[in-house]
Design a protein around this motif. Sequence first.
Motif, PDB file in Angstrom:
ATOM      1  N   GLY A  19    -113.911  57.493  39.408  1.00 32.80           N
ATOM      2  CA  GLY A  19    -114.627  58.689  39.356  1.00 32.80           C
ATOM      3  C   GLY A  19    -114.681  59.595  40.751  1.00 32.80           C
ATOM      4  N   ALA A  20    -114.813  58.994  42.079  1.00 31.24           N
ATOM      5  CA  ALA A  20    -114.819  59.961  43.198  1.00 31.24           C
ATOM      6  C   ALA A  20    -113.338  60.317  43.726  1.00 31.24           C
ATOM      7  CB  ALA A  20    -115.283  58.702  44.339  1.00 31.24           C
ATOM      8  N   ARG A  21    -112.368  59.418  43.200  1.00 32.76           N
ATOM      9  CA  ARG A  21    -110.947  60.214  43.390  1.00 32.76           C
ATOM     10  C   ARG A  21    -110.990  61.366  42.724  1.00 32.76           C
ATOM     11  NH1 ARG A  21    -108.022  55.925  41.340  1.00 32.76           N
ATOM     12  NH2 ARG A  21    -107.904  56.833  39.500  1.00 32.76           N
ATOM     13  N   VAL A  46    -104.509  58.606  48.847  1.00 29.75           N
ATOM     14  CA  VAL A  46    -105.445  58.560  49.941  1.00 29.75           C
ATOM     15  C   VAL A  46    -106.579  58.121  49.823  1.00 29.75           C
ATOM     16  CG1 VAL A  46    -105.927  59.431  52.169  1.00 29.75           C
ATOM     17  CG2 VAL A  46    -103.332  59.681  51.748  1.00 29.75           C
ATOM     18  N   ALA A  47    -107.262  59.081  48.934  1.00 32.60           N
ATOM     19  CA  ALA A  47    -108.695  58.820  48.494  1.00 32.60           C
ATOM     20  C   ALA A  47    -108.959  57.466  48.050  1.00 32.60           C
ATOM     21  CB  ALA A  47    -109.086  60.089  47.641  1.00 32.60           C
ATOM     22  N   ALA A  76    -113.017  61.599  54.617  1.00 32.48           N
ATOM     23  CA  ALA A  76    -113.599  60.471  55.209  1.00 32.48           C
ATOM     24  C   ALA A  76    -114.230  59.736  54.347  1.00 32.48           C
ATOM     25  CB  ALA A  76    -114.035  61.098  56.510  1.00 32.48           C
ATOM     26  N   VAL A  77    -114.309  58.428  54.694  1.00 28.81           N
ATOM     27  CA  VAL A  77    -115.114  57.367  53.920  1.00 28.81           C
ATOM     28  C   VAL A  77    -115.891  56.619  54.695  1.00 28.81           C
ATOM     29  CG1 VAL A  77    -115.243  55.516  52.214  1.00 28.81           C
ATOM     30  CG2 VAL A  77    -113.834  57.473  51.752  1.00 28.81           C
ATOM     31  N   LEU A  78    -117.226  56.634  54.507  1.00 30.39           N
ATOM     32  CA  LEU A  78    -118.289  55.895  55.432  1.00 30.39           C
ATOM     33  C   LEU A  78    -118.850  54.925  54.715  1.00 30.39           C
ATOM     34  CD1 LEU A  78    -118.452  59.241  56.252  1.00 30.39           C
ATOM     35  CD2 LEU A  78    -120.170  58.450  57.691  1.00 30.39           C
TER      36      LEU A  78
END
Length: 167
Positions: A19-21, A46-47, A76-78
């Motif tokens: 879903g985030a992609r 990449v995501a 960016a992914v934290l």
Amino acid sequence: MPHTQVRFTVEATPAAVHGARHRISATVRSWGASSDEELFSRLELVASELLTNGLQHAGGPMTVEVSLEQGFLVIAVLDGSRNLPQPSAAAVDDERGRGLLLIETLCLFQGVERTDSGKRCWAVLPVSTGPAPAAGRSTQDGSAPDARWSVTAAGERLLSNLFEICP
């Protein structure tokens, strides 16, 4: 192109990564950044790799940051793990172990930094590559047309200031 950014949190589940992609891609499309389908394919891959690394190695909630600045997409992914990603040597028939290599190949810059609550893994994609130079030629600045750069700690600090990837 004006500065545009979005930040949201997702759970570390395969469905949330999927879903985030798609949310990232839809958001960038809504900004009118580009009509280049290759860009959106690279962005989604990449995501997916950044999010999947967070899912597999950190667990817990992940925060996604995407910004468009001066013709560059910064994603960016934290996550909550302070363990930095390590490249692995994947065998030909391995299903995993190529994510960091994919990110390095598809992006201009990529990096990782520890935060107070874990780490931030980030990557930079150009919105438009423009027409490619003829074979065997360099670009106007003399660099090779398919050049990729590695970023030192000082470079990461500079990029964080330029692209505001740090809160």
